[in-house]
Design an enzyme around this catalytic site. Sequence first.
Site, mmCIF file in Angstrom:
data_model
loop_
_atom_site.group_PDB
_atom_site.id
_atom_site.type_symbol
_atom_site.label_atom_id
_atom_site.label_comp_id
_atom_site.label_asym_id
_atom_site.label_seq_id
_atom_site.Cartn_x
_atom_site.Cartn_y
_atom_site.Cartn_z
ATOM 1 N N GLU A 43 0.792 -1.230 0.000
ATOM 2 C CA GLU A 43 0.000 0.000 0.000
ATOM 3 C C GLU A 43 0.827 1.285 0.000
ATOM 4 O OE1 GLU A 43 -3.952 -1.390 2.385
ATOM 5 O OE2 GLU A 43 -2.196 -0.980 3.608
HETATM 6 C C1 TNX Z 1 -4.806 -3.968 4.492
HETATM 7 S S1 TNX Z 1 -3.028 -6.285 4.265
HETATM 8 C C2 TNX Z 1 -3.536 -3.688 4.985
HETATM 9 C C3 TNX Z 1 -3.376 -3.224 6.367
HETATM 10 C C4 TNX Z 1 -4.709 -3.019 7.042
HETATM 11 C C5 TNX Z 1 -5.643 -4.158 6.684
HETATM 12 C C6 TNX Z 1 -6.954 -4.109 7.402
HETATM 13 C C7 TNX Z 1 -2.046 -5.224 4.024
HETATM 14 C C8 TNX Z 1 -0.807 -5.672 3.472
HETATM 15 N N1 TNX Z 1 -2.372 -3.959 4.307
HETATM 16 O O1 TNX Z 1 -2.615 -2.044 6.400
HETATM 17 O O2 TNX Z 1 -4.490 -2.996 8.411
HETATM 18 O O3 TNX Z 1 -5.870 -4.131 5.305
HETATM 19 O O4 TNX Z 1 -7.724 -5.237 7.152
#
Ligand code: TNX
Length: 487
Positions: A299
């Site tokens: 992300e």
């Molecule tokens: C996605 S999974 C994210 C996290 C969040 C999560 C909440 C991932 C690699 N990144 O930063 O906490 O969703 O479900």
Amino acid sequence: MPAVPALIPKPARLEATGGDPFVISESTTVVVNGRPDLIGIAVLAADLLGRVTGRSIEIRYAESDAPDVVRLRLTTADGEGDESYKLVSNAGRVDLEARSPAGLVRAIVTLRQLLTTAPDGSLRVPAVVIEDAPRYAWRGLSIDVARHFVAKRDLKVIIGLMAHYKLNVLHLHLTDDQGWRLQVRSRPQLTRLSSGTSVNGDPGGFYTADDYADIVAFASVRGVRVVPEIDVPGHVNAATHAYGNLTPSGEPTDVYTGIEVGFSRLYADLPATGDFLREVFADVAEMTPGDYVHIGGDEVLTMEPAEYATLVAAASDAVRAAGKKVVGWQEIASTPLEPGTVVQYWDTRVDPAPFVAAAEAGALLLMSPGSKAYLDMKYDASTPLGLEWAGHIELRDAYDWEPSTLVPGVPAESVIGVEAAIWTETLRDLPALTSMLLPRLAAIAEVAWTEPEQRDWEDFRTRVVGQGPFWDRLGLSWYRSPQVDWR
Ligand code: TNX
């Protein structure tokens, strides 16, 4: 013939041999030959049996064919084998055999699940032969201790649950925008300045180097390896708050206690960045006996692909220079990867092509699909805690999926295993965590351990009933899924 209690995860082969059960008596002892690597295992066995029987169980360090014993035996000279094990019980004794200490732990928890209390109050083990081995080598749980800090004693409860379901990897998401949770020798300000808060301004915390060593050791005795995650090049606000030289202005960023993602980042062209990555990953690698270190990589929403690839390569090089193998979230599949890198698949909404290409280039895939294995998702619309971005996950959703065909085009041999994840934006204490983990963690554990032809939802929903009283005995909060006829 006494009924055999239901086991989770379901073993590869179980035969009820029909003889009288083994009855644990005043004089039952745990017997093990005196190898140093087995002492911890013997103590674990005596402790678990002792806790159920309510008295302490003696350990003898000797080879022995005596009756009335639980005997632990390694069948390899160096203990370097896999996690397969054999359990044979009869009226005279219980024999646990494995090729590695971790295999013996798997046998011990099977023994624990086999114990029943007879009407006369005695504890019994039915006469059985069990031969068992895991489907996948990597059976994990990822815990976000950054959004809300998870105290060491609570983490140990969760590690105990992991061992009970034969999981073997504890992935700790130690850093994020909201907090830095591990003391790092080369960068003392990380915990000094960036560990005090959690989401919503809740209290923070961090693990000292000693705490971390204690967690690693506690997990290791239970056959669980720790994989630490230092999330870069995004999710780094805690780092840029502690070290302003990681930002272009040189000024530290503000504390962050919200739950947005994707806004914070490192900068490839700042001289401090390379030193930070090299030294932090070297320190974390040095504290970690396991083979893997996780670099995050997820992300990063405000960076050009080329800079992202540069920073992923820098983090990966730092991990490899420190003698470890690299794990990263699925986004790293868009960058050039060394063979053997583990790519953790999580967002099922994206094009599978980069994962197929990464697997062809020698990467391994770890399956954590958000819609099945993200145990911070709500069970249904009425679940008080949790998130919903990947949908609702009822118990059957967590159980009924097949890792080897999940990503079209990725060959089954490229799948290294399965990992559940629990993110803590809305989860602030142990009852909140276990109410999301239980019963779904048991389902994921069976997906990871048991061969697909042995897995069946109707069968699982009957077996899982027996776990309710166990969670109650431990005083844990859990979710009474309407898909199961709980007692
Ligand atoms: C996605 S999974 C994210 C996290 C969040 C999560 C909440 C991932 C690699 N990144 O930063 O906490 O969703 O479900």
